[in-house]
Motif scaffolding. Sequence first.
Motif, PDB file in Angstrom:
ATOM      1  N   ASN A 245       5.441   5.908  -0.688  1.00  0.00           N
ATOM      2  CA  ASN A 245       5.015   7.288  -0.421  1.00  0.00           C
ATOM      3  C   ASN A 245       4.712   7.455   1.066  1.00  0.00           C
ATOM      4  O   ASN A 245       3.619   7.889   1.451  1.00  0.00           O
ATOM      5  N   ASP A 246       5.694   7.141   1.869  1.00  0.00           N
ATOM      6  CA  ASP A 246       5.522   7.070   3.326  1.00  0.00           C
ATOM      7  C   ASP A 246       6.504   8.007   4.026  1.00  0.00           C
ATOM      8  O   ASP A 246       7.520   7.556   4.568  1.00  0.00           O
ATOM      9  N   PRO A 247       6.212   9.317   4.058  1.00  0.00           N
ATOM     10  CA  PRO A 247       7.122  10.271   4.711  1.00  0.00           C
ATOM     11  C   PRO A 247       7.353   9.899   6.174  1.00  0.00           C
ATOM     12  O   PRO A 247       6.406   9.651   6.918  1.00  0.00           O
ATOM     13  N   GLY A 248       8.617   9.863   6.565  1.00  0.00           N
ATOM     14  CA  GLY A 248       8.949   9.499   7.941  1.00  0.00           C
ATOM     15  C   GLY A 248       8.770   8.031   8.245  1.00  0.00           C
ATOM     16  O   GLY A 248       8.961   7.611   9.384  1.00  0.00           O
ATOM     17  N   HIS A 249       8.382   7.243   7.250  1.00  0.00           N
ATOM     18  CA  HIS A 249       8.187   5.797   7.409  1.00  0.00           C
ATOM     19  C   HIS A 249       7.178   5.458   8.499  1.00  0.00           C
ATOM     20  O   HIS A 249       7.266   4.403   9.133  1.00  0.00           O
ATOM     21  N   ARG A 250       6.194   6.333   8.696  1.00  0.00           N
ATOM     22  CA  ARG A 250       5.231   6.103   9.781  1.00  0.00           C
ATOM     23  C   ARG A 250       4.416   4.837   9.557  1.00  0.00           C
ATOM     24  O   ARG A 250       4.229   4.033  10.470  1.00  0.00           O
ATOM     25  N   LYS A 251       3.884   4.664   8.345  1.00  0.00           N
ATOM     26  CA  LYS A 251       3.068   3.480   8.066  1.00  0.00           C
ATOM     27  C   LYS A 251       3.925   2.214   8.043  1.00  0.00           C
ATOM     28  O   LYS A 251       3.463   1.136   8.409  1.00  0.00           O
ATOM     29  N   THR A 252       5.176   2.354   7.602  1.00  0.00           N
ATOM     30  CA  THR A 252       6.076   1.205   7.606  1.00  0.00           C
ATOM     31  C   THR A 252       6.364   0.767   9.034  1.00  0.00           C
ATOM     32  O   THR A 252       6.387  -0.430   9.349  1.00  0.00           O
TER      33      THR A 252
ATOM     34  N   GLY B 130       0.795  -1.215   0.000  1.00  0.00           N
ATOM     35  CA  GLY B 130       0.000   0.000   0.000  1.00  0.00           C
ATOM     36  C   GLY B 130       0.833   1.273   0.000  1.00  0.00           C
ATOM     37  O   GLY B 130       2.067   1.249   0.092  1.00  0.00           O
ATOM     38  N   PHE B 131       0.121   2.391  -0.092  1.00  0.00           N
ATOM     39  CA  PHE B 131       0.717   3.720  -0.091  1.00  0.00           C
ATOM     40  C   PHE B 131       0.222   4.475   1.139  1.00  0.00           C
ATOM     41  O   PHE B 131      -0.971   4.493   1.421  1.00  0.00           O
ATOM     42  N   ALA B 132       1.149   5.075   1.849  1.00  0.00           N
ATOM     43  CA  ALA B 132       0.753   5.845   3.032  1.00  0.00           C
ATOM     44  C   ALA B 132      -0.107   7.033   2.634  1.00  0.00           C
ATOM     45  O   ALA B 132      -1.063   7.388   3.346  1.00  0.00           O
ATOM     46  N   ARG B 133       0.234   7.634   1.499  1.00  0.00           N
ATOM     47  CA  ARG B 133      -0.521   8.764   0.982  1.00  0.00           C
ATOM     48  C   ARG B 133      -0.833   8.523  -0.493  1.00  0.00           C
ATOM     49  O   ARG B 133      -0.131   9.029  -1.372  1.00  0.00           O
ATOM     50  N   PRO B 134      -1.886   7.751  -0.776  1.00  0.00           N
ATOM     51  CA  PRO B 134      -2.225   7.499  -2.179  1.00  0.00           C
ATOM     52  C   PRO B 134      -2.509   8.806  -2.910  1.00  0.00           C
ATOM     53  O   PRO B 134      -3.208   9.680  -2.397  1.00  0.00           O
ATOM     54  N   ASP B 135      -1.956   8.942  -4.085  1.00  0.00           N
ATOM     55  CA  ASP B 135      -2.151  10.146  -4.886  1.00  0.00           C
ATOM     56  C   ASP B 135      -3.415   9.969  -5.727  1.00  0.00           C
ATOM     57  O   ASP B 135      -3.478   9.049  -6.550  1.00  0.00           O
ATOM     58  N   PRO B 136      -4.423  10.841  -5.550  1.00  0.00           N
ATOM     59  CA  PRO B 136      -5.672  10.713  -6.328  1.00  0.00           C
ATOM     60  C   PRO B 136      -5.443  10.741  -7.833  1.00  0.00           C
ATOM     61  O   PRO B 136      -6.271  10.234  -8.591  1.00  0.00           O
ATOM     62  N   ALA B 137      -4.330  11.319  -8.257  1.00  0.00           N
ATOM     63  CA  ALA B 137      -4.043  11.377  -9.690  1.00  0.00           C
ATOM     64  C   ALA B 137      -3.684  10.005 -10.251  1.00  0.00           C
ATOM     65  O   ALA B 137      -3.701   9.812 -11.475  1.00  0.00           O
ATOM     66  N   TYR B 138      -3.358   9.062  -9.361  1.00  0.00           N
ATOM     67  CA  TYR B 138      -2.988   7.713  -9.781  1.00  0.00           C
ATOM     68  C   TYR B 138      -3.926   6.733  -9.092  1.00  0.00           C
ATOM     69  O   TYR B 138      -3.681   6.310  -7.960  1.00  0.00           O
ATOM     70  N   SER B 139      -4.979   6.363  -9.777  1.00  0.00           N
ATOM     71  CA  SER B 139      -6.025   5.552  -9.163  1.00  0.00           C
ATOM     72  C   SER B 139      -5.550   4.160  -8.766  1.00  0.00           C
ATOM     73  O   SER B 139      -6.221   3.471  -7.986  1.00  0.00           O
TER      74      SER B 139
ATOM     75  N   ASP C 186      -4.703  -0.258   3.987  1.00  0.00           N
ATOM     76  CA  ASP C 186      -5.738  -1.159   4.495  1.00  0.00           C
ATOM     77  C   ASP C 186      -6.598  -1.758   3.379  1.00  0.00           C
ATOM     78  O   ASP C 186      -7.628  -2.371   3.651  1.00  0.00           O
ATOM     79  N   ALA C 187      -6.185  -1.603   2.120  1.00  0.00           N
ATOM     80  CA  ALA C 187      -6.892  -2.225   1.010  1.00  0.00           C
ATOM     81  C   ALA C 187      -6.674  -3.737   1.042  1.00  0.00           C
ATOM     82  O   ALA C 187      -5.721  -4.225   1.663  1.00  0.00           O
ATOM     83  N   PRO C 188      -7.534  -4.523   0.403  1.00  0.00           N
ATOM     84  CA  PRO C 188      -7.410  -5.990   0.466  1.00  0.00           C
ATOM     85  C   PRO C 188      -6.052  -6.523   0.005  1.00  0.00           C
ATOM     86  O   PRO C 188      -5.513  -7.452   0.620  1.00  0.00           O
ATOM     87  N   GLY C 189      -5.494  -5.962  -1.075  1.00  0.00           N
ATOM     88  CA  GLY C 189      -4.205  -6.443  -1.566  1.00  0.00           C
ATOM     89  C   GLY C 189      -3.093  -6.287  -0.540  1.00  0.00           C
ATOM     90  O   GLY C 189      -2.382  -7.255  -0.222  1.00  0.00           O
ATOM     91  N   PRO C 190      -2.893  -5.081   0.010  1.00  0.00           N
ATOM     92  CA  PRO C 190      -1.872  -4.900   1.037  1.00  0.00           C
ATOM     93  C   PRO C 190      -2.120  -5.733   2.290  1.00  0.00           C
ATOM     94  O   PRO C 190      -1.168  -6.251   2.888  1.00  0.00           O
ATOM     95  N   ARG C 191      -3.371  -5.900   2.681  1.00  0.00           N
ATOM     96  CA  ARG C 191      -3.656  -6.736   3.848  1.00  0.00           C
ATOM     97  C   ARG C 191      -3.249  -8.184   3.586  1.00  0.00           C
ATOM     98  O   ARG C 191      -2.702  -8.862   4.462  1.00  0.00           O
ATOM     99  N   ALA C 192      -3.506  -8.664   2.374  1.00  0.00           N
ATOM    100  CA  ALA C 192      -3.120 -10.040   2.023  1.00  0.00           C
ATOM    101  C   ALA C 192      -1.605 -10.195   2.020  1.00  0.00           C
ATOM    102  O   ALA C 192      -1.077 -11.246   2.423  1.00  0.00           O
ATOM    103  N   ALA C 193      -0.884  -9.162   1.566  1.00  0.00           N
ATOM    104  CA  ALA C 193       0.580  -9.218   1.569  1.00  0.00           C
ATOM    105  C   ALA C 193       1.111  -9.341   2.996  1.00  0.00           C
ATOM    106  O   ALA C 193       2.038 -10.122   3.263  1.00  0.00           O
ATOM    107  N   ARG C 194       0.541  -8.580   3.927  1.00  0.00           N
ATOM    108  CA  ARG C 194       0.971  -8.677   5.331  1.00  0.00           C
ATOM    109  C   ARG C 194       0.654 -10.047   5.912  1.00  0.00           C
ATOM    110  O   ARG C 194       1.447 -10.615   6.672  1.00  0.00           O
ATOM    111  N   ALA C 195      -0.513 -10.578   5.558  1.00  0.00           N
ATOM    112  CA  ALA C 195      -0.898 -11.893   6.081  1.00  0.00           C
ATOM    113  C   ALA C 195       0.063 -12.972   5.599  1.00  0.00           C
ATOM    114  O   ALA C 195       0.467 -13.851   6.378  1.00  0.00           O
TER     115      ALA C 195
END
Length: 317
Positions: free
Chosen positions: A223-230, A171-180, A186-195
């Motif tokens: 796109n995770d400034p400060g690596h907070r989501k990581t 996932g992206f910490a800050r998804p850019d609306p310009a890139y759908s 917390d989308a299904p794909g990223p959740r599956a990767a963590r699982a």
Amino acid sequence: MGPDATPEWLDNAVFYQIYPQSYYDSNGDGIGDIPGIIQKLDYLSELGVNAVWLNPCFVSPFQDAGYDVADYCKVAPRDGTNADLVRLFEQARRRDIRICLELVPGHTSVEHDWFQASCRHRRNRYSDRYIWTRSVWDPGAPPLRFVNGYSERDGAYAINFFYCQPALNYGFARPDPAYSWQQSTDAPGPRAARADLRKIMDFWLRKGAAGFRVDMASSLVKNDPGHRKTIELWQEIRSWLDQRHPEAAQVVLGDLQVGNAADDAHQGALVVEVARQNPEPHPVCEARPLPPLAQFAAERIDRAPLFEVGGPLQQRG
């Protein structure tokens, strides 16, 4: 062991890094292997080594020295078998040596079954397991790099390093609306990767691994400034480890890049974070300047033991 205690063996841990292919060759095929490492355990013990960092030994086309994994749960035939690796765990522990495996969670090989499924034009459970644009003509978004025209799927996939290492989608910490195509964490794909990351770790911990050195640990969430989501991701993994594997100390080592490009003093820190028997909320890592030479220093931060190794041992991407 109390909730704040540091595992005694790690207080005086002496790590020895082994690339299996360049270590002892037990069968004369010109490539080092796991049985060869087993034969040298007494030698390592005589050196005073009590922990081994084992570089990638899993099924791979070896286009990047095994950092392009095609099967996380199977030892590469040239290195041996799963049974050989379990025997290494057992024989090493008899000599008070812990084996830490290399974990490459940020990308796989293009030959991995997950990626092969993700390349199909019909949607399936792996369609969002990697980072793909919506169209092969979509140029993507810097600083990510993309490969297009590789498969039947109408899209370009992001890479972490070489073309053969497609980036898994955390996932992206800050998804850019310009890139759908950019998905939230917390989308299904990223959740599956963590699982699946937890499943891989659980597979080897149950077989006797003492822990993992995590390759490119800071690169998972984009796109995770400060690596907070990581950091949140690794806290989630740490909490799961505390609950699932409380019977022994586990080690997680990772290349943690913090700060920004101008903050060179904080780049490439290597962090060793230790599991404890009783879980408490605690940070996985802290941004701190480190000395240029590898040295272990034990300290407590917010009631959690943290061990640091100075300087990047390997720059990847």
